[in-house]
Design a protein around this motif. Structure first.
Motif, PDB file in Angstrom:
ATOM      1  N   PHE A 165       0.882  -1.046  -0.034  1.00 52.48           N
ATOM      2  CA  PHE A 165       0.131   0.085  -0.069  1.00 52.48           C
ATOM      3  C   PHE A 165       0.976   1.129  -0.263  1.00 52.48           C
ATOM      4  CE2 PHE A 165      -2.148   3.423   2.112  1.00 52.48           C
ATOM      5  CZ  PHE A 165      -3.448   3.435   1.603  1.00 52.48           C
ATOM      6  N   VAL A 166       0.590   2.106  -0.795  1.00 49.75           N
ATOM      7  CA  VAL A 166       1.372   3.539  -1.162  1.00 49.75           C
ATOM      8  C   VAL A 166       0.436   4.438  -1.116  1.00 49.75           C
ATOM      9  CG1 VAL A 166       2.998   4.766  -2.455  1.00 49.75           C
ATOM     10  CG2 VAL A 166       3.118   2.330  -2.516  1.00 49.75           C
ATOM     11  N   ASN A 167       0.527   5.297  -0.096  1.00 48.17           N
ATOM     12  CA  ASN A 167      -0.383   6.585  -0.114  1.00 48.17           C
ATOM     13  C   ASN A 167       0.248   7.704  -1.089  1.00 48.17           C
ATOM     14  OD1 ASN A 167      -1.524   8.903   0.545  1.00 48.17           O
ATOM     15  ND2 ASN A 167      -1.927   8.421   2.525  1.00 48.17           N
ATOM     16  N   ALA A 168      -0.264   7.850  -2.431  1.00 46.25           N
ATOM     17  CA  ALA A 168       0.419   8.714  -3.008  1.00 46.25           C
ATOM     18  C   ALA A 168       0.250  10.315  -2.726  1.00 46.25           C
ATOM     19  CB  ALA A 168      -0.045   8.479  -4.617  1.00 46.25           C
ATOM     20  N   SER A 169      -0.598  10.344  -2.028  1.00 48.57           N
ATOM     21  CA  SER A 169      -0.843  11.946  -1.662  1.00 48.57           C
ATOM     22  C   SER A 169       0.316  12.355  -0.245  1.00 48.57           C
ATOM     23  CB  SER A 169      -2.015  12.102  -0.973  1.00 48.57           C
ATOM     24  OG  SER A 169      -2.271  11.407   0.441  1.00 48.57           O
ATOM     25  N   LEU A 170       1.287  11.471  -0.084  1.00 49.93           N
ATOM     26  CA  LEU A 170       2.183  11.535   0.863  1.00 49.93           C
ATOM     27  C   LEU A 170       3.360  11.401   0.128  1.00 49.93           C
ATOM     28  CD1 LEU A 170       0.982   9.675   4.371  1.00 49.93           C
ATOM     29  CD2 LEU A 170       0.872  12.130   3.589  1.00 49.93           C
ATOM     30  N   ASP A 171       3.564  10.198  -0.770  1.00 54.00           N
ATOM     31  CA  ASP A 171       4.680   9.933  -1.336  1.00 54.00           C
ATOM     32  C   ASP A 171       4.597  10.422  -3.043  1.00 54.00           C
ATOM     33  OD1 ASP A 171       6.119   8.717   0.942  1.00 54.00           O
ATOM     34  OD2 ASP A 171       4.287   7.118   0.729  1.00 54.00           O
ATOM     35  N   ARG A 172       4.833  11.653  -3.261  1.00 56.43           N
ATOM     36  CA  ARG A 172       4.432  12.045  -4.463  1.00 56.43           C
ATOM     37  C   ARG A 172       5.780  11.920  -5.616  1.00 56.43           C
ATOM     38  NH1 ARG A 172       3.568  17.040  -5.382  1.00 56.43           N
ATOM     39  NH2 ARG A 172       2.204  16.614  -6.972  1.00 56.43           N
ATOM     40  N   GLY A 173       7.084  11.882  -4.821  1.00 56.51           N
ATOM     41  CA  GLY A 173       8.122  11.964  -5.908  1.00 56.51           C
ATOM     42  C   GLY A 173       8.555  10.412  -6.609  1.00 56.51           C
ATOM     43  N   ILE A 174       9.023  10.765  -7.658  1.00 57.05           N
ATOM     44  CA  ILE A 174       9.475   9.781  -8.326  1.00 57.05           C
ATOM     45  C   ILE A 174      10.558   8.794  -7.657  1.00 57.05           C
ATOM     46  CG2 ILE A 174      11.711  10.948  -9.222  1.00 57.05           C
ATOM     47  CD1 ILE A 174      10.908   9.752 -12.085  1.00 57.05           C
ATOM     48  N   GLY A 175      11.279   9.172  -6.685  1.00 49.62           N
ATOM     49  CA  GLY A 175      11.873   8.213  -6.083  1.00 49.62           C
ATOM     50  C   GLY A 175      11.053   7.338  -5.147  1.00 49.62           C
ATOM     51  N   GLU A 176      10.129   7.597  -4.630  1.00 46.38           N
ATOM     52  CA  GLU A 176       9.205   6.528  -4.074  1.00 46.38           C
ATOM     53  C   GLU A 176       8.611   5.561  -5.091  1.00 46.38           C
ATOM     54  OE1 GLU A 176       7.096   4.725  -1.101  1.00 46.38           O
ATOM     55  OE2 GLU A 176       8.595   6.273  -0.850  1.00 46.38           O
ATOM     56  N   VAL A 177       8.382   5.762  -6.351  1.00 46.26           N
ATOM     57  CA  VAL A 177       7.902   5.105  -7.128  1.00 46.26           C
ATOM     58  C   VAL A 177       8.973   4.067  -7.692  1.00 46.26           C
ATOM     59  CG1 VAL A 177       6.940   4.650  -9.529  1.00 46.26           C
ATOM     60  CG2 VAL A 177       6.204   6.595  -8.027  1.00 46.26           C
ATOM     61  N   ARG A 178      10.120   4.655  -8.012  1.00 50.85           N
ATOM     62  CA  ARG A 178      11.322   3.858  -8.512  1.00 50.85           C
ATOM     63  C   ARG A 178      12.003   2.804  -7.485  1.00 50.85           C
ATOM     64  NH1 ARG A 178      14.425   8.382 -12.090  1.00 50.85           N
ATOM     65  NH2 ARG A 178      13.167   8.099 -14.346  1.00 50.85           N
ATOM     66  N   THR A 179      11.835   3.295  -6.162  1.00 51.29           N
ATOM     67  CA  THR A 179      12.725   2.571  -5.162  1.00 51.29           C
ATOM     68  C   THR A 179      11.679   1.463  -4.556  1.00 51.29           C
ATOM     69  OG1 THR A 179      12.264   4.125  -3.487  1.00 51.29           O
ATOM     70  CG2 THR A 179      14.228   4.187  -4.612  1.00 51.29           C
ATOM     71  N   THR A 180      10.601   1.859  -3.613  1.00 53.66           N
ATOM     72  CA  THR A 180       9.810   1.097  -2.754  1.00 53.66           C
ATOM     73  C   THR A 180       8.900   0.184  -3.689  1.00 53.66           C
ATOM     74  OG1 THR A 180       9.616   2.770  -1.188  1.00 53.66           O
ATOM     75  CG2 THR A 180       7.810   1.133  -1.224  1.00 53.66           C
ATOM     76  N   VAL A 181       8.301   0.847  -4.749  1.00 46.96           N
ATOM     77  CA  VAL A 181       7.206   0.054  -5.610  1.00 46.96           C
ATOM     78  C   VAL A 181       8.201  -0.933  -6.414  1.00 46.96           C
ATOM     79  CG1 VAL A 181       5.706   0.153  -7.600  1.00 46.96           C
ATOM     80  CG2 VAL A 181       5.796   1.868  -5.919  1.00 46.96           C
ATOM     81  N   ALA A 182       9.440  -0.369  -7.111  1.00 46.19           N
ATOM     82  CA  ALA A 182      10.110  -1.300  -7.949  1.00 46.19           C
ATOM     83  C   ALA A 182      10.659  -2.449  -7.262  1.00 46.19           C
ATOM     84  CB  ALA A 182      11.265  -0.511  -8.542  1.00 46.19           C
ATOM     85  N   GLN A 183      11.086  -2.546  -6.063  1.00 42.43           N
ATOM     86  CA  GLN A 183      11.589  -3.404  -5.222  1.00 42.43           C
ATOM     87  C   GLN A 183      10.595  -4.425  -4.942  1.00 42.43           C
ATOM     88  OE1 GLN A 183      13.435  -1.457  -1.762  1.00 42.43           O
ATOM     89  NE2 GLN A 183      14.986  -0.239  -2.882  1.00 42.43           N
TER      90      GLN A 183
END
Length: 214
Positions: free
Chosen positions: A67-85
């Motif tokens: 679960f990722v709250n995109a309203s808190l984690d809006r940056g590209i870094g969150e997408v590329r790291t947490t989600v990608a991993q």
């Protein structure tokens, strides 16, 4: 602590428990029966049950989900790291993997472009569910990679039908918490705020601290 909040304590655990229009509910029950589903973009107003339904679907198919709250984690870094991993690794127990991006319309344009690439790269063993209030803020490249399901309720009869279902749910919750209430007063309150089911339940909890709904 979260169990104190009625919206968490009484959140539906299965798709069958969700209060939804018949066509939407049947679509998700079919996903449960099939044990699989496409990437999804759930759009609609706040409190209409998008996130609850996504969680219930994951519960029903016994998925391993992030679960990722995109309203808190809006940056590209969150997408590329947490989600990608998370998406890049197969589940060690064989469970299906799902990334749930809540309020995805808050993601920056660069983050959405990175997300599009991840959806393509990991489509063989990971599914993505995005929720949003404003689908026009989601780039077309993501729209085209998802099955879009609209939660906006425009038919007054449909709103009335679902409000009646929610009245039964709220009555049960109030009784479970020993709250005195007049069913007519509860009905008026629900119809005045439908279809923001989350807002209704939060409001009920907030105004029944004395043990009575007046």
């Amino acid at each position: 602590m979260n169990d104190y909040l009625w919206v968490e304590k009484y959140a539906p655990k299965t798709v069958q428990d969700c209060i939804l229009p018949d066509d939407v509910k049947q679509t998700f029950l079919n996903y449960v029966n099939d044990g699989q589903f496409p990437n999804l973009l759930l759009s609609g107003g706040a409190g209409t049950g998008k996130t609850s339904l996504a969680r219930a679907l994951c519960n029903d198919i016994d998925a391993d989900f992030l679960f990722v709250n995109a309203s808190l984690d809006r940056g590209i870094g969150e997408v590329r790291t947490t989600v990608a991993q998370f998406a890049s690794c197969s589940s060690i127990t064989g469970e299906k993997k799902v990334v749930l991006l809540d309020e995805a319309d808050n993601l920056t344009q660069d983050s959405q472009k990175a997300l599009r690439a991840l959806i393509e790269e990991f489509q063989n063993h990971c599914r993505f569910i995005l929720t949003c209030n404003y689908p026009h803020n989601i780039i077309e490249a993501i729209h085209s990679r998802c099955s879009v399901i609209d939660f906006h309720l425009r038919d007054p009869k449909q709103i009335a039908t679902l409000s009646a279902e929610f009245h039964k749910r709220c009555s049960s919750i109030l009784k479970d918490n020993n709250i005195k209430f007049d069913p007519k007063v509860l009905a008026q309150y629900i119809m005045g705020h439908a279809p923001d089911w989350r807002g209704i339940l939060n409001g009920l909890q907030g105004c029944t601290g004395t043990g009575e709904l007046s």
